[in-house]
Design a protein around this motif. Structure first.
Motif, PDB file in Angstrom:
ATOM      1  N   UNK A 109       0.656  -1.199   0.272  1.00 12.03           N
ATOM      2  CA  UNK A 109      -0.008   0.065   0.180  1.00 12.03           C
ATOM      3  C   UNK A 109       0.594   1.221   0.176  1.00 12.03           C
ATOM      4  N   UNK A 110       1.951   1.514   0.929  1.00 10.03           N
ATOM      5  CA  UNK A 110       3.232   1.972   1.017  1.00 10.03           C
ATOM      6  C   UNK A 110       3.545   2.854  -0.442  1.00 10.03           C
ATOM      7  N   UNK A 135       7.147   9.131   0.897  1.00  7.93           N
ATOM      8  CA  UNK A 135       8.901   9.612   0.436  1.00  7.93           C
ATOM      9  C   UNK A 135       9.543   8.406   1.141  1.00  7.93           C
ATOM     10  N   UNK A 136       8.652   8.327   2.882  1.00  7.78           N
ATOM     11  CA  UNK A 136       9.525   7.445   3.828  1.00  7.78           C
ATOM     12  C   UNK A 136       8.444   6.292   3.869  1.00  7.78           C
ATOM     13  N   UNK A 137       8.428   5.442   3.282  1.00 10.71           N
ATOM     14  CA  UNK A 137       7.740   4.410   3.775  1.00 10.71           C
ATOM     15  C   UNK A 137       7.615   3.930   4.972  1.00 10.71           C
ATOM     16  N   UNK A 138       8.207   3.090   5.928  1.00 10.30           N
ATOM     17  CA  UNK A 138       9.117   2.989   6.978  1.00 10.30           C
ATOM     18  C   UNK A 138       8.468   4.093   7.692  1.00 10.30           C
ATOM     19  N   UNK A 139       8.506   4.874   7.886  1.00  9.93           N
ATOM     20  CA  UNK A 139       7.882   5.357   8.710  1.00  9.93           C
ATOM     21  C   UNK A 139       5.869   5.577   9.071  1.00  9.93           C
ATOM     22  N   UNK A 140       6.076   5.856   7.807  1.00  9.72           N
ATOM     23  CA  UNK A 140       4.245   5.294   7.263  1.00  9.72           C
ATOM     24  C   UNK A 140       3.470   4.367   7.935  1.00  9.72           C
ATOM     25  N   UNK A 171       1.299   1.325  12.582  1.00  2.00           N
ATOM     26  CA  UNK A 171       1.528   0.508  13.761  1.00  2.00           C
ATOM     27  C   UNK A 171       0.639   1.071  14.977  1.00  2.00           C
ATOM     28  N   UNK A 172       1.251   2.184  14.744  1.00  2.00           N
ATOM     29  CA  UNK A 172       1.106   2.869  16.329  1.00  2.00           C
ATOM     30  C   UNK A 172      -0.260   3.003  15.857  1.00  2.00           C
ATOM     31  N   UNK A 174      -0.519  11.513   4.878  1.00  2.00           N
ATOM     32  CA  UNK A 174       0.209  11.391   4.354  1.00  2.00           C
ATOM     33  C   UNK A 174       1.185  12.449   3.186  1.00  2.00           C
ATOM     34  N   UNK A 175       0.595  11.798   2.191  1.00  2.00           N
ATOM     35  CA  UNK A 175       0.654  12.257   0.895  1.00  2.00           C
ATOM     36  C   UNK A 175       0.083  13.449   0.207  1.00  2.00           C
ATOM     37  N   UNK A 176      -0.936  13.712   1.601  1.00  2.00           N
ATOM     38  CA  UNK A 176      -1.380  15.058   0.918  1.00  2.00           C
ATOM     39  C   UNK A 176      -0.601  16.192   2.042  1.00  2.00           C
ATOM     40  N   UNK A 177      -0.007  15.936   3.349  1.00  2.00           N
ATOM     41  CA  UNK A 177       0.988  16.868   3.192  1.00  2.00           C
ATOM     42  C   UNK A 177       2.559  16.407   2.476  1.00  2.00           C
TER      43      UNK A 177
END
Length: 95
Positions: A39-40, A46-51, A56-57, A88-91
């Motif tokens: 999905x990411x 730009x930062x899939x791991x962070x997303x 998960x949070x 995140x994409x909009x931001x």
């Protein structure tokens, strides 16, 4: 019938997380990460791991809402991810 058993397995993973008081995300990460990375990639983050970490949070915070939703665990988590990734994409596009 395979998809039904997959849903059952995914549901059991999330149910075990709930029963454990939401303390151990390891199995959820192992089971749901491939879906979240796909999905990411779709959202070209730009930062899939962070997303994915943020998803998960969200799972940890909202886990008690899953069973009342009546959705399969995979679909419920995908919905959380979609909402987070769109935000995140909009931001990211505003920057």
């Amino acid at each position: 019938m395979v998809s039904g058993s997959l849903h059952d397995c995914n549901d059991e993973v999330l149910r075990a997380f709930l029963v454990g008081g939401g303390q151990d995300l390891y199995l959820c990460v192992k089971v749901f990460s491939p879906l979240l990375f796909a999905l990411a990639a779709h959202y070209r983050l730009a930062q899939p791991e962070e997303a994915i970490y943020l998803v998960f949070e969200e799972v940890r915070r909202q886990a008690a809402c899953w069973e009342p939703s009546g959705l399969p665990a995979q679909l419920w988590i995908a919905g959380l991810a979609r909402r987070r990734f769109e935000t995140l994409g909009r931001a990211g596009s505003a920057a």
